[in-house]
Write a protein that holds these residues in place. Structure first.
Motif, mmCIF file in Angstrom:
data_model
loop_
_atom_site.group_PDB
_atom_site.id
_atom_site.type_symbol
_atom_site.label_atom_id
_atom_site.label_comp_id
_atom_site.label_asym_id
_atom_site.label_seq_id
_atom_site.Cartn_x
_atom_site.Cartn_y
_atom_site.Cartn_z
ATOM 1 N N SER A 10 0.833 -1.200 0.000
ATOM 2 C CA SER A 10 0.000 0.000 0.000
ATOM 3 C C SER A 10 0.870 1.254 0.000
ATOM 4 O O SER A 10 2.043 1.230 0.380
ATOM 5 N N ALA A 11 0.255 2.354 -0.414
ATOM 6 C CA ALA A 11 0.988 3.627 -0.456
ATOM 7 C C ALA A 11 1.359 4.077 0.955
ATOM 8 O O ALA A 11 2.438 4.628 1.174
ATOM 9 N N GLY A 12 0.487 3.834 1.919
ATOM 10 C CA GLY A 12 0.777 4.216 3.300
ATOM 11 C C GLY A 12 1.977 3.488 3.862
ATOM 12 O O GLY A 12 2.815 4.074 4.551
ATOM 13 N N LEU A 13 2.072 2.191 3.583
ATOM 14 C CA LEU A 13 3.215 1.411 4.052
ATOM 15 C C LEU A 13 4.496 1.889 3.389
ATOM 16 O O LEU A 13 5.534 2.018 4.048
ATOM 17 N N PHE A 14 4.438 2.188 2.097
ATOM 18 C CA PHE A 14 5.625 2.668 1.392
ATOM 19 C C PHE A 14 6.103 4.003 1.951
ATOM 20 O O PHE A 14 7.290 4.192 2.217
ATOM 21 N N ILE A 15 5.178 4.942 2.162
ATOM 22 C CA ILE A 15 5.540 6.271 2.678
ATOM 23 C C ILE A 15 6.075 6.164 4.102
ATOM 24 O O ILE A 15 7.070 6.799 4.454
ATOM 25 N N THR A 16 5.415 5.348 4.932
ATOM 26 C CA THR A 16 5.885 5.157 6.307
ATOM 27 C C THR A 16 7.287 4.571 6.326
ATOM 28 O O THR A 16 8.157 5.032 7.066
ATOM 29 N N GLY A 17 7.519 3.567 5.508
ATOM 30 C CA GLY A 17 8.843 2.961 5.438
ATOM 31 C C GLY A 17 9.904 3.933 4.949
ATOM 32 O O GLY A 17 11.004 3.988 5.499
ATOM 33 N N ALA A 18 9.563 4.709 3.937
ATOM 34 C CA ALA A 18 10.532 5.669 3.398
ATOM 35 C C ALA A 18 10.890 6.732 4.431
ATOM 36 O O ALA A 18 12.066 7.090 4.596
ATOM 37 N N ILE A 19 9.895 7.235 5.151
ATOM 38 C CA ILE A 19 10.149 8.266 6.169
ATOM 39 C C ILE A 19 11.023 7.714 7.285
ATOM 40 O O ILE A 19 12.002 8.348 7.703
ATOM 41 N N PHE A 20 10.697 6.535 7.782
ATOM 42 C CA PHE A 20 11.480 5.982 8.880
ATOM 43 C C PHE A 20 12.874 5.561 8.449
ATOM 44 O O PHE A 20 13.814 5.666 9.229
ATOM 45 N N ILE A 21 13.032 5.093 7.227
ATOM 46 C CA ILE A 21 14.373 4.749 6.752
ATOM 47 C C ILE A 21 15.240 6.000 6.669
ATOM 48 O O ILE A 21 16.404 6.000 7.105
ATOM 49 N N MET A 22 14.685 7.081 6.137
ATOM 50 C CA MET A 22 15.450 8.329 6.073
ATOM 51 C C MET A 22 15.765 8.862 7.468
ATOM 52 O O MET A 22 16.870 9.352 7.726
ATOM 53 N N LEU A 23 14.803 8.769 8.393
ATOM 54 C CA LEU A 23 15.024 9.242 9.760
ATOM 55 C C LEU A 23 16.084 8.401 10.458
ATOM 56 O O LEU A 23 17.024 8.948 11.053
ATOM 57 N N PHE A 24 15.966 7.092 10.383
ATOM 58 C CA PHE A 24 16.899 6.202 11.074
ATOM 59 C C PHE A 24 18.322 6.387 10.570
ATOM 60 O O PHE A 24 19.251 6.606 11.358
ATOM 61 N N PHE A 25 18.518 6.295 9.253
ATOM 62 C CA PHE A 25 19.872 6.389 8.728
ATOM 63 C C PHE A 25 20.419 7.814 8.793
ATOM 64 O O PHE A 25 21.631 8.006 8.908
ATOM 65 N N GLY A 26 19.543 8.810 8.749
ATOM 66 C CA GLY A 26 19.998 10.186 8.945
ATOM 67 C C GLY A 26 20.539 10.399 10.349
ATOM 68 O O GLY A 26 21.614 10.992 10.535
ATOM 69 N N LEU A 27 19.802 9.933 11.351
ATOM 70 C CA LEU A 27 20.273 10.051 12.732
ATOM 71 C C LEU A 27 21.529 9.227 12.971
ATOM 72 O O LEU A 27 22.442 9.662 13.684
ATOM 73 N N LEU A 28 21.590 8.056 12.371
ATOM 74 C CA LEU A 28 22.761 7.211 12.535
ATOM 75 C C LEU A 28 24.008 7.859 11.938
ATOM 76 O O LEU A 28 25.064 7.914 12.581
ATOM 77 N N SER A 29 23.892 8.397 10.738
ATOM 78 C CA SER A 29 25.059 9.034 10.113
ATOM 79 C C SER A 29 25.435 10.330 10.823
ATOM 80 O O SER A 29 26.615 10.657 10.944
ATOM 81 N N PHE A 30 24.435 11.063 11.324
ATOM 82 C CA PHE A 30 24.720 12.278 12.084
ATOM 83 C C PHE A 30 25.456 11.928 13.379
ATOM 84 O O PHE A 30 26.373 12.650 13.795
ATOM 85 N N GLY A 31 25.065 10.812 14.012
ATOM 86 C CA GLY A 31 25.755 10.379 15.220
ATOM 87 C C GLY A 31 27.202 10.016 14.954
ATOM 88 O O GLY A 31 28.095 10.363 15.737
ATOM 89 N N VAL A 32 27.463 9.324 13.854
ATOM 90 C CA VAL A 32 28.845 8.977 13.495
ATOM 91 C C VAL A 32 29.649 10.240 13.225
ATOM 92 O O VAL A 32 30.793 10.377 13.671
ATOM 93 N N LEU A 33 29.053 11.191 12.521
ATOM 94 C CA LEU A 33 29.737 12.453 12.231
ATOM 95 C C LEU A 33 30.095 13.189 13.513
ATOM 96 O O LEU A 33 31.218 13.684 13.672
ATOM 97 N N LYS A 34 29.153 13.254 14.446
ATOM 98 C CA LYS A 34 29.419 13.952 15.705
ATOM 99 C C LYS A 34 30.469 13.234 16.545
ATOM 100 O O LYS A 34 31.243 13.867 17.250
ATOM 101 N N MET A 35 30.505 11.905 16.470
ATOM 102 C CA MET A 35 31.550 11.177 17.194
ATOM 103 C C MET A 35 32.923 11.473 16.609
ATOM 104 O O MET A 35 33.899 11.605 17.350
#
Length: 66
Positions: A10-35
């Protein structure tokens, strides 16, 4: 290699997955950068935010889509 049929997603599942993937990996890469910048507190908060967003994503998937 075979083709994968994604028409049942469904479109809702795709959008939810895309948002959380961007959020998760964005925070993860930002954490590595700050370290690397030796800003351990900001890096730790980013890692914790990535873990929390992953848990929330799992809860949302289990509640709405499974």
């Amino acid at each position: 290699m075979t083709l994968v049929d994604v028409s049942s997603i469904s479109a809702g599942l795709f959008i939810t997955g895309a948002i959380f993937i961007m959020l998760f990996f964005g925070l993860l890469s930002f954490g590595v950068l700050k370290m690397f910048e030796l800003k351990y507190r900001a890096g730790t908060f980013s890692f914790v935010g990535a873990v929390v967003s992953g848990v929330v994503f799992g809860i949302i998937l289990k509640t709405w889509y499974v």
